[in-house]
Motif scaffolding. Structure first.
Motif, PDB file in Angstrom:
ATOM      1  N   LEU A   1      10.841   7.250  -6.327  1.00 40.07           N
ATOM      2  CA  LEU A   1      10.102   6.207  -5.614  1.00 40.07           C
ATOM      3  C   LEU A   1      11.050   5.150  -5.059  1.00 40.07           C
ATOM      4  CD1 LEU A   1       7.571   4.556  -4.824  1.00 40.07           C
ATOM      5  CD2 LEU A   1       7.518   3.713  -7.187  1.00 40.07           C
ATOM      6  N   LEU A   2      11.998   4.706  -5.867  1.00 41.47           N
ATOM      7  CA  LEU A   2      12.918   3.651  -5.442  1.00 41.47           C
ATOM      8  C   LEU A   2      13.802   4.089  -4.285  1.00 41.47           C
ATOM      9  CD1 LEU A   2      13.981   2.179  -8.908  1.00 41.47           C
ATOM     10  CD2 LEU A   2      12.188   1.390  -7.346  1.00 41.47           C
ATOM     11  N   ALA A   3      13.995   5.394  -4.126  1.00 37.65           N
ATOM     12  CA  ALA A   3      14.747   5.900  -2.977  1.00 37.65           C
ATOM     13  C   ALA A   3      13.837   6.211  -1.800  1.00 37.65           C
ATOM     14  CB  ALA A   3      15.523   7.159  -3.379  1.00 37.65           C
ATOM     15  N   THR A   4      12.627   6.697  -2.073  1.00 36.51           N
ATOM     16  CA  THR A   4      11.719   7.097  -1.001  1.00 36.51           C
ATOM     17  C   THR A   4      11.109   5.902  -0.286  1.00 36.51           C
ATOM     18  OG1 THR A   4      11.156   9.114  -2.233  1.00 36.51           O
ATOM     19  CG2 THR A   4       9.638   8.441  -0.501  1.00 36.51           C
ATOM     20  N   PHE A   5      10.762   4.846  -1.027  1.00 36.14           N
ATOM     21  CA  PHE A   5      10.061   3.708  -0.423  1.00 36.14           C
ATOM     22  C   PHE A   5      10.869   3.047   0.691  1.00 36.14           C
ATOM     23  CE2 PHE A   5       9.220  -0.918  -0.492  1.00 36.14           C
ATOM     24  CZ  PHE A   5       7.949  -0.903   0.061  1.00 36.14           C
ATOM     25  N   PRO A   6      12.122   2.640   0.461  1.00 38.46           N
ATOM     26  CA  PRO A   6      12.853   2.025   1.582  1.00 38.46           C
ATOM     27  C   PRO A   6      13.052   2.983   2.747  1.00 38.46           C
ATOM     28  CG  PRO A   6      14.310   2.380  -0.300  1.00 38.46           C
ATOM     29  CD  PRO A   6      12.924   2.629  -0.777  1.00 38.46           C
TER      30      PRO A   6
ATOM     31  N   SER B   1       0.836  -1.203   0.000  1.00 39.06           N
ATOM     32  CA  SER B   1       0.000   0.000   0.000  1.00 39.06           C
ATOM     33  C   SER B   1       0.869   1.251   0.000  1.00 39.06           C
ATOM     34  CB  SER B   1      -0.924  -0.025   1.222  1.00 39.06           C
ATOM     35  OG  SER B   1      -1.814   1.063   1.194  1.00 39.06           O
ATOM     36  N   ALA B   2       1.908   1.235   0.835  1.00 38.29           N
ATOM     37  CA  ALA B   2       2.823   2.375   0.870  1.00 38.29           C
ATOM     38  C   ALA B   2       3.517   2.561  -0.468  1.00 38.29           C
ATOM     39  CB  ALA B   2       3.854   2.176   1.982  1.00 38.29           C
ATOM     40  N   TYR B   3       3.866   1.456  -1.133  1.00 43.97           N
ATOM     41  CA  TYR B   3       4.580   1.558  -2.405  1.00 43.97           C
ATOM     42  C   TYR B   3       3.725   2.255  -3.460  1.00 43.97           C
ATOM     43  CZ  TYR B   3       7.693   0.309  -6.230  1.00 43.97           C
ATOM     44  OH  TYR B   3       8.564   0.370  -7.295  1.00 43.97           O
ATOM     45  N   PHE B   4       2.469   1.871  -3.565  1.00 45.55           N
ATOM     46  CA  PHE B   4       1.612   2.454  -4.599  1.00 45.55           C
ATOM     47  C   PHE B   4       1.281   3.918  -4.298  1.00 45.55           C
ATOM     48  CE2 PHE B   4       0.303  -2.120  -5.218  1.00 45.55           C
ATOM     49  CZ  PHE B   4       0.987  -2.261  -6.411  1.00 45.55           C
ATOM     50  N   ILE B   5       1.079   4.250  -3.019  1.00 46.27           N
ATOM     51  CA  ILE B   5       0.824   5.637  -2.661  1.00 46.27           C
ATOM     52  C   ILE B   5       2.057   6.493  -2.951  1.00 46.27           C
ATOM     53  CG2 ILE B   5       0.367   7.225  -0.754  1.00 46.27           C
ATOM     54  CD1 ILE B   5      -2.084   5.699  -1.683  1.00 46.27           C
ATOM     55  N   LEU B   6       3.217   5.973  -2.610  1.00 43.10           N
ATOM     56  CA  LEU B   6       4.450   6.712  -2.874  1.00 43.10           C
ATOM     57  C   LEU B   6       4.743   6.807  -4.366  1.00 43.10           C
ATOM     58  CD1 LEU B   6       6.707   5.353   0.008  1.00 43.10           C
ATOM     59  CD2 LEU B   6       5.811   7.684  -0.235  1.00 43.10           C
TER      60      LEU B   6
ATOM     61  N   ALA C   1       7.438   2.928 -15.921  1.00 37.19           N
ATOM     62  CA  ALA C   1       8.294   4.046 -15.519  1.00 37.19           C
ATOM     63  C   ALA C   1       7.784   4.701 -14.244  1.00 37.19           C
ATOM     64  CB  ALA C   1       8.372   5.076 -16.650  1.00 37.19           C
ATOM     65  N   VAL C   2       6.451   4.785 -14.089  1.00 40.12           N
ATOM     66  CA  VAL C   2       5.872   5.347 -12.873  1.00 40.12           C
ATOM     67  C   VAL C   2       6.215   4.481 -11.667  1.00 40.12           C
ATOM     68  CG1 VAL C   2       3.707   5.948 -11.712  1.00 40.12           C
ATOM     69  CG2 VAL C   2       4.013   6.492 -14.132  1.00 40.12           C
ATOM     70  N   LEU C   3       6.175   3.151 -11.844  1.00 37.82           N
ATOM     71  CA  LEU C   3       6.443   2.233 -10.741  1.00 37.82           C
ATOM     72  C   LEU C   3       7.931   2.040 -10.477  1.00 37.82           C
ATOM     73  CD1 LEU C   3       3.752  -0.563 -11.269  1.00 37.82           C
ATOM     74  CD2 LEU C   3       3.697   1.395  -9.720  1.00 37.82           C
ATOM     75  N   THR C   4       8.783   2.552 -11.347  1.00 34.77           N
ATOM     76  CA  THR C   4      10.230   2.453 -11.130  1.00 34.77           C
ATOM     77  C   THR C   4      10.874   3.837 -11.124  1.00 34.77           C
ATOM     78  OG1 THR C   4      10.579   2.095 -13.510  1.00 34.77           O
ATOM     79  CG2 THR C   4      10.386   0.134 -12.105  1.00 34.77           C
ATOM     80  N   ASN C   5      10.084   4.855 -10.839  1.00 33.17           N
ATOM     81  CA  ASN C   5      10.585   6.219 -10.711  1.00 33.17           C
ATOM     82  C   ASN C   5      11.754   6.232  -9.721  1.00 33.17           C
ATOM     83  OD1 ASN C   5      10.944   8.979 -10.141  1.00 33.17           O
ATOM     84  ND2 ASN C   5       8.762   9.415 -10.360  1.00 33.17           N
TER      85      ASN C   5
END
Length: 458
Positions: free
Chosen positions: A177-182, A139-144, A170-174
């Motif tokens: 996003l890849l830095a913010t999620f972890p 859920s956090a991944y998709f919101i982010l 591209a949206v899911l591998t922004n």
């Protein structure tokens, strides 16, 4: 205040309030899953009691997060219809996946976990809480993913005055996003760990249920320390991504007005009231260059130079965020997280080998530390969103252009007051429930009923 300011205030109030519960849910769901795994593997009844105790706090927090989260998406249509039309094609996909996949996953299996005690086989019941933990992270991944598009728009093209999705991958591998999620997940683990520490400290100070709260505190302390180390690493990566994608935000975070090479890290700055220039600074040489570029000799662009570049690129206007908020928000985020980790380190040392400190003030300090990760999350979220201003979607749409054109300021003010009062009442209820059940004794150990005795009626 005009309608833009009121709409921003309303969205800020409701979003920050909602985000109080999200990190605790993410972190606590993982820790409850770990404690229940320990019970399934060892059969120790203390772990079963701990699972039910912490699970009750998880349920309270989860319910409040759901109630307050529903409002967020409605606000896009209420106060930000122009923005919704502009990015609706982009936002629809990740928000739909969050609802249809992640939220359904976590809510369905949370229900099975609640009502499945002594009805489902142990390992199947354990699988339910692990799926809840996975669902909260998804859920956090998709919101982010949606929020990261606002920070660094990718996978789209402009047509008919709006952004249209061309590459969902591209949206899911922004890279944002890849830095913010972890970074967000690790920070959520810190919140969950400190919650375990604070509540356990209240009970241990009174020498109650030591078999439950000694291991709970140890788990919380190690979780807090490990997660803070991971936050430090992920934050370093995120800082470099932020410098690459939104250099003005990094410059504002440091109140760096003039481009410097190398650039110092500001420990403390006093500026003019309008935030246009510094008056006094206390600095660490070359550290900002490392944080921003990975080199102690790196070049970091300043606010004034970036303002001139943005005017050339985007036209006349003030492209600086409000410097005092970004500067102090960044430092308070780091400071609150670091203080929580420092308290955890001290308590890990003071409670080693089964020791329990005698100093009452130390236990009180540990209990009150529960607020530190919550504050760190709030300051970090405010910094992230305020540092992007004046853009609602960076480089594409300004915040002032995103409000609903037909909603008057009076209507926004009325709804803002209503939501604020409602959320204030919910805050009292949430805090009351968490204190009540946090102070309660863990449930007694009960022998599970034989599965053969169960009957299902149709």
């Amino acid at each position: 205040m005009d309608v833009v300011d009121l709409a921003r205030w309303q969205f800020g109030i409701t979003t920050v309030y909602h985000f109080l519960f999200v990190p605790i849910t993410i972190g606590l769901s993982l820790l409850v899953a770990l404690i229940q795994t320990a019970w399934v593997r060892t059969g120790n009844p203390a772990y079963r009691r701990a699972t039910k105790f912490w699970g009750k706090l998880l349920l309270i927090n989860f319910a409040m997060g759901v109630v307050t989260g529903i409002v967020q998406e409605f606000q896009f249509g209420m106060n930000w219809s122009a923005y919704s039309r502009y990015v609706g094609d982009i936002f629809g996909a990740p928000l739909a996946l969050e609802a249809l996949l992640a939220f359904f996953l976590e809510s369905t299996f949370l229900g099975l976990w609640i009502f499945g005690w002594d009805r489902l086989p142990k390992r199947l019941h354990l699988m339910c809480i692990w799926l809840v933990a996975i669902g909260t992270a998804l859920s956090a991944y998709f919101i982010l993913a949606a929020n990261s598009f606002m920070q660094w728009p990718v996978g789209h093209h402009l047509a008919g005055g709006r952004a249209e999705l061309t590459d969902f991958g591209a949206v899911l591998t922004n890279k944002v996003l890849l830095a913010t999620f972890p970074h967000t997940i690790f920070a959520s683990w810190l919140s969950g760990g400190i919650l375990l520490v604070a509540v356990s400290a209240w009970h241990l100070a009174r020498r109650r249920d030591l078999d439950v709260f000694r291991p709970s505190m140890k788990l919380g302390l190690w979780t807090a320390l490990v997660s803070f180390a991971l936050i430090f690493v992920s934050g370093d990566v995120l800082g470099k991504i932020m410098t690459d994608t939104q250099p003005m935000k990094m410059a504002a975070a440091e109140a760096l007005y003039e481009t410097q090479q190398p650039a110092p890290f500001s420990l403390f700055t006093i500026g003019t009231l309008d935030g246009t220039e510094p008056v006094f600074r206390l600095e660490l040489p070359n550290v900002l260059s490392w944080l921003a570029t990975g080199s102690f000799d790196g070049r970091v662009e300043g606010i004034n130079d970036l303002q001139a570049q943005y005017q050339d690129r985007f036209g006349p206007g003030d492209y600086r965020p409000y410097i005092p908020i970004t500067y102090w928000g960044f430092r308070l985020m780091i400071g609150c997280g670091a203080l929580a980790a420092l308290i955890a380190l001290a308590m890990l040392w003071l409670t080693r080998r089964g020791r329990l400190p005698e100093r009452a003030w130390l236990w009180r300090l540990t209990v009150w530390s529960v607020a530190l990760p919550v504050l760190a999350h709030s300051f970090g979220w405010i910094f992230t969103e305020m540092g992007r201003q004046p853009w609602i979607v960076f480089s594409l749409m300004r915040t002032a252009s995103g409000v609903s054109p037909s909603v008057p300021a009076g209507t926004v003010l009325f709804s803002m007051i209503g939501f604020t009062l409602l959320y204030g009442a919910l805050a009292v209820i949430e805090l009351g429930l968490m204190i009540k059940y946090g102070k309660a004794a863990p449930p007694p150990d009960e022998q599970p009923r034989d599965r053969e005795q169960l009957a299902f009626a149709y």
